[in-house]
Design an enzyme around this catalytic site. Structure first.
Site, mmCIF file in Angstrom:
data_model
loop_
_atom_site.group_PDB
_atom_site.id
_atom_site.type_symbol
_atom_site.label_atom_id
_atom_site.label_comp_id
_atom_site.label_asym_id
_atom_site.label_seq_id
_atom_site.Cartn_x
_atom_site.Cartn_y
_atom_site.Cartn_z
ATOM 1 N N GLU A 48 0.818 -1.227 0.000
ATOM 2 C CA GLU A 48 0.000 0.000 0.000
ATOM 3 C C GLU A 48 0.850 1.275 0.000
ATOM 4 O OE1 GLU A 48 -3.376 0.861 -0.112
ATOM 5 O OE2 GLU A 48 -3.568 -1.176 -0.882
ATOM 6 N N HIS A 102 3.640 1.748 -1.795
ATOM 7 C CA HIS A 102 3.866 2.003 -3.229
ATOM 8 C C HIS A 102 2.586 2.502 -3.890
ATOM 9 C CE1 HIS A 102 6.852 -1.414 -2.495
ATOM 10 N NE2 HIS A 102 7.639 -0.458 -2.942
#
Ligand code: AMP
Length: 279
Positions: A34, A36
């Site tokens: 999450e 990224h």
């Protein structure tokens, strides 16, 4: 899948030429989480097309580090990026980035020297060189990086400014698990017991924040507040705790101005970093 997969520099250049919208780059080493995806979402929200690079860059790993076992799951990464509406993904081989005869390095000075630079000699030269190459290959208008790697962000900002690279560098907040542990691909290395111990890193940073908010301005005492909290967890081996100027990353005796409170620690064989900005 609408996501275009690009393997070579020539393919990326052709893709870039075919875009009239502006282009945002999100560089990653894959095994996406999450954190990224928060960069991807912000990049999408800012308009234009998003290209994500997935490249486990060998030159930013020392020989003793985890390059060979770095986690990978390309099919999952591609599904996630496609679902986020990413336009293209750049998946180069090491040979595509570092062909035979490669011998140029981008070396950033003072801001790359302490902390991660001291703990991981050569690391930021590898990072700066690959990011400069990605900027030149993709020619993005904007590039997105996480505050999770605060010194990396500072190094990239310095390089981009010093070399007049025509890219807007956007830094975004650290995404955390519900228990506070900063999301990281390396969290996958943790055994269940280590995973249970790992949130102490963020709790220790919060102990530092509490001391700061209580008026403590001595760098040494702020570092000790963090170190003391870390000592409560026997599985954690502390590498450094730092109270530094958030721009220069110079260690501070008196905590004035914007601060980066950061740490590196080993839990078993896994090395994790985390940080918060103060005030
Ligand atoms: P990596 O794949 O670890 O090289 O990370 C790629 C990019 O994602 C870097 O700009 C990181 O700083 C960013 N990133 C990694 N973890 C997080 C996180 N928990 N929250 C926000 N950004 C992150």
């Amino acid at each position: 899948m609408r996501l275009e997969q690009l393997a070579t520099v020539a393919q990326v250049r052709a893709w870039r030429r075919s875009q009239d919208a502006n282009v945002a780059l999100v560089p990653t080493m894959g095994y996406l989480h999450e954190g990224h995806l928060s960069l991807v979402r912000e990049a999408r929200g800012d308009g234009g097309k998003v290209i994500v690079s997935i490249f486990v860059n060998p030159t930013q790993f020392a020989a003793s580090e985890d390059l060979a076992r770095y986690p990978r799951d390309l099919q999952r990464d591609l599904r996630l990026l496609d679902a986020e509406g990413v336009a293209a993904v750049f998946l180069p081989t090491p040979e595509e980035i570092y062909p035979d005869g490669f011998q140029t390095t981008v070396s950033v000075g003072g801001v790359a020297a302490p902390l991660e630079g001291a703990a991981r000699p050569g690391h930021f030269a590898g990072v700066a060189t690959v990011v400069a190459k990605l900027f030149n290959i993709v020619e993005p208008d904007r590039a997105y990086f996480g505050q999770k790697d605060a010194q990396q962000l500072a190094v990239i900002r310095r390089m981009t400014s010093d070399l007049n690279l025509p890219v807007d560098v956007v830094g975004l907040p650290t995404m955390r698990e519900p228990d506070g542990l900063a999301m990281s691909s390396r969290n996958a290395y943790l055994s269940p017991a280590e995973r249970e111990a790992a949130p102490v890193l963020y709790r220790a940073l919060q102990a530092g924040r509490l001391a700061y908010e209580g008026g403590e301005r001595s760098g040494a005492r702020l570092r000790e507040a963090v170190a003391e909290a870390l000592r409560s967890e026997p599985l954690v081996f502390v590498e450094y705790v730092s109270v530094a100027d958030s721009a220069s990353l110079r260690e501070l005796e008196a905590a004035e101005g914007p601060l980066l409170l950061s740490l590196a620690a080993r839990i078993g064989s896994t090395r994790l970093i985390d940080n918060i900005l103060l005030p």
